[in-house]
Write an enzyme that holds these catalytic residues in place. Structure first.
Site, mmCIF file in Angstrom:
data_model
loop_
_atom_site.group_PDB
_atom_site.id
_atom_site.type_symbol
_atom_site.label_atom_id
_atom_site.label_comp_id
_atom_site.label_asym_id
_atom_site.label_seq_id
_atom_site.Cartn_x
_atom_site.Cartn_y
_atom_site.Cartn_z
ATOM 1 N N LYS A 64 0.885 -0.813 -0.086
ATOM 2 C CA LYS A 64 0.054 0.121 0.254
ATOM 3 C C LYS A 64 1.046 1.077 -0.170
ATOM 4 O O LYS A 64 1.618 1.732 1.089
ATOM 5 C CB LYS A 64 -0.989 0.089 1.099
ATOM 6 C CG LYS A 64 -2.052 1.001 1.015
ATOM 7 C CD LYS A 64 -2.201 1.751 2.253
ATOM 8 C CE LYS A 64 -1.686 3.144 2.504
ATOM 9 N NZ LYS A 64 -1.815 4.377 1.694
ATOM 10 N N GLU A 75 9.799 1.420 10.411
ATOM 11 C CA GLU A 75 10.863 2.567 10.180
ATOM 12 C C GLU A 75 10.212 3.945 10.291
ATOM 13 O O GLU A 75 9.352 4.243 9.479
ATOM 14 C CB GLU A 75 11.465 2.513 8.639
ATOM 15 C CG GLU A 75 12.201 1.266 8.474
ATOM 16 C CD GLU A 75 13.682 1.253 9.138
ATOM 17 O OE1 GLU A 75 14.071 2.395 9.477
ATOM 18 O OE2 GLU A 75 14.230 0.142 9.382
ATOM 19 N N CYS A 99 13.627 11.552 6.926
ATOM 20 C CA CYS A 99 13.447 10.939 8.310
ATOM 21 C C CYS A 99 14.627 11.255 8.963
ATOM 22 O O CYS A 99 14.737 11.422 10.362
ATOM 23 C CB CYS A 99 13.151 9.412 8.118
ATOM 24 S SG CYS A 99 13.878 8.305 7.104
ATOM 25 N N GLU A 136 9.451 16.508 15.002
ATOM 26 C CA GLU A 136 9.852 16.416 13.658
ATOM 27 C C GLU A 136 9.160 17.212 12.481
ATOM 28 O O GLU A 136 7.864 17.302 12.598
ATOM 29 C CB GLU A 136 9.403 14.961 13.203
ATOM 30 C CG GLU A 136 10.363 14.583 11.871
ATOM 31 C CD GLU A 136 9.786 13.164 11.503
ATOM 32 O OE1 GLU A 136 8.688 12.874 11.357
ATOM 33 O OE2 GLU A 136 10.834 12.431 10.703
#
Ligand code: NAD
Length: 486
Positions: free
Chosen positions: A169, A244, A278, A379
């Protein structure tokens, strides 16, 4: 969608708007539970028929993966163009990303030849033990929008090499290249049902995939908040999970560092992929004695960064993924100012030079950032750097580890003892010494703390897609006789 070796259309679709031009770009089928069910059934049938994929020699899977990669090489320009337009990133980075995906695939294919096992031969003459690695089964892969091909290729060829079959997906924002490579697998002779793609939202397709009892493992790359939800869903069915997740990397620069290379590394580290990365080096921890001069040089370097449209061959930075995300990044910048950080450069949306219809934010640097500030903690996922000073090695380590994330960190010093000792104390899955965002297919990648579970790349990455089986074999009494003794 791509299910069991063929295209599937749906009446409902998702429209994708170009991040760089603000105009309609693509329309994807919007799947639901039914399509997930069909894809899982196809993947399960392909897995259970051991003679086509899961039970064939690893060398045969390696050859099929290699044929597939050759087609991806052939189509690199087309794939890179799709990736650049969908994500809003400059074309040269999209090309680099496609090439890196191919490199990951080549390495994973080679690993298919050497999946390890053990033989235990010291449990008595009447016993023999085999420790074997078997493919885990049907893997559900859920990927984000920032590096659609690389995040997929840190999983897909490794799972294929191990003998698994998959249902992917992709992000609803960037499904194009995932669909393209799935269709190329058929052209390469990878059996139908081994790779399936269901497009749609996380709420419907993602939830259906994580909750489906026919899926043996979920391998997810994305935000920590969604990762935690997926881990909970998987726990209900004791489904294996690889995560992750997000990051908030710090670069520690000591006064004895090679300043020119540190400036290069820090500038690259905070703007790569528009900061939608990331392991972005979003925090700079700089030794106080060199801070003023270092920040001045970094600001000068940042003035030279070229922001451009996806087809601008010289551009360093592109557009953010969509308008709401741009607003979120600009909101973090406003919060930085309100909480008392000093804006050194940037801080605004860019609309000149043909950028007016897209979602471009100028590379932004804040100095005077303290650990309580939001821009130090959260973040941001945009081209924003938060600079904090330190006086001692202990303070630098404490600041770097003062986050819930633990994906990557950088250390810049010419003192090798200090570099290694500091690296040992940093709580992150990767540490870069005198470099940043270095990558190698052989080196495992993954997070400590809220940055994830498990590892991708390297042999560890392949082993995540295997289960360990111990087989005890009882041997009969020694019942033979050599001919000359008869
Ligand atoms: P996201 O978590 O919003 O979405 C990731 C994927 O999960 C998408 O395909 C989305 O549709 C799907 N999803 C959303 N809700 C779901 C649910 N309830 N169940 C199942 N699937 C669901 O992340 P994003 O905004 O696409 O990507 C950015 C994030 O990804 C950042 O936090 C970034 O740090 C992280 N990321 C991590 C790595 C890494 O390797 N550690 C790499 C790239 C990106």
């Amino acid at each position: 969608m791509w299910i069991n070796g063929g295209w599937l259309k749906t009446a409902k679709t998702i429209e994708r708007t170009s991040p760089a031009h603000g105009a309609p770009l693509a329309r994807f089928a919007e799947g639901g539970e039914g399509e997930v069910g069909a894809a899982v059934a196809a993947a399960r049938a392909a897995f259970d028929n051991r003679s086509i994929w899961s039970g064939i020699p690893g060398s045969e899977r390696a050859k099929a993966i290699t044929r597939w990669l050759e087609l991806i090489v052939r189509d690199t320009d087309r794939l890179a163009t799709i990736e650049a337009e969908e994500v809003g990133k400059p074309i040269r980075f999209a090309k680099g990303e496609t090439e890196w995906a191919i490199e990951l695939g080549r390495y994973a294919a080679a690993l298919a030849y050497q999946i390890p096992g053990d033989l235990v031969n010291n449990i008595g003459d009447a016993n023999l033990g085999l420790v074997s690695r078997e493919p885990r089964g049907v893997i559900g892969m859920i990927t984000p929008w920032n590096f659609p091909l690389v995040t997929l290729f840190q999983k897909l060829p490794f799972a294929l090499a191990a003998g698994c079959t998959v249902v992917i997906k992709p992000s609803e924002l960037t499904a194009g290249t995932t669909l393209e490579v799935a269709a190329l697998a058929r052209e390469a002779g990878i059996p139908d049902g081994v790779i399936n793609v269901v497009t749609g939202s996380g709420r419907t397709v993602g939830e259906a995939l994580t909750g489906h009892p026919g899926v043996d493992m979920i391998s997810f790359t994305g935000s920590t908040v969604v990762g935690k939800r997926i881990a909970q869903r998987c726990a209900e069915q004791m489904k294996r999970v690889g995560l992750e997740l997000g990051g908030k990397a710090a670069n520690i620069v000591f006064a004895d560092a090679d300043i020119d290379s540190a400036i290069d590394g820090i500038a690259f580290g905070y703007i790569l992929n528009q900061g939608e990365e990331c392991v972005q080096g979003t925090r700079l921890l700089i030794e106080e004695s060199i801070a003023d001069d270092f920040i001045r040089q970094l600001v000068e370097r940042s003035r030279k960064i070229r922001i451009g449209l996806p087809d601008d061959e010289q551009a360093d930075v592109g557009a953010l993924i969509h308008e709401q995300h741009m607003e979120k990044v600009l909101g973090y910048i406003r919060t930085g100012v309100e909480q008392g950080a000093k804006l050194e450069i940037g801080g605004e949306r860019l609309t000149g030079d043909g950028l007016g219809k897209g979602y471009f934010v100028a590379p932004t640097i804040f100095s005077g950032v303290t650990p309580e500030m939001t821009i130090f903690r959260e973040e941001i996922f945009g081209p924003v750097l938060a600079v904090t000073t330190f006086k001692t090695v202990e303070e630098a380590i404490r600041l770097a580890n003062d986050t819930n994330y633990g994906l990557g960190n950088g250390v810049w010093t010419k003192d090798i003892d200090k570099a290694i000792q500091v690296s040992r104390e940093l709580k992150s899955g990767t540490v870069y010494v005198n470099t940043f965002l270095e990558t190698s297919v052989q080196m495992p990648f993954g997070g400590f703390k809220d940055s994830g579970l498990g590892r991708e790349n390297g042999m560890d990455g392949l082993l995540e897609f295997t289960e360990v089986k111990s087989t005890f074999i009882k041997l009969g009494k020694r019942g033979y006789a050599l001919p000359h003794t008869v």
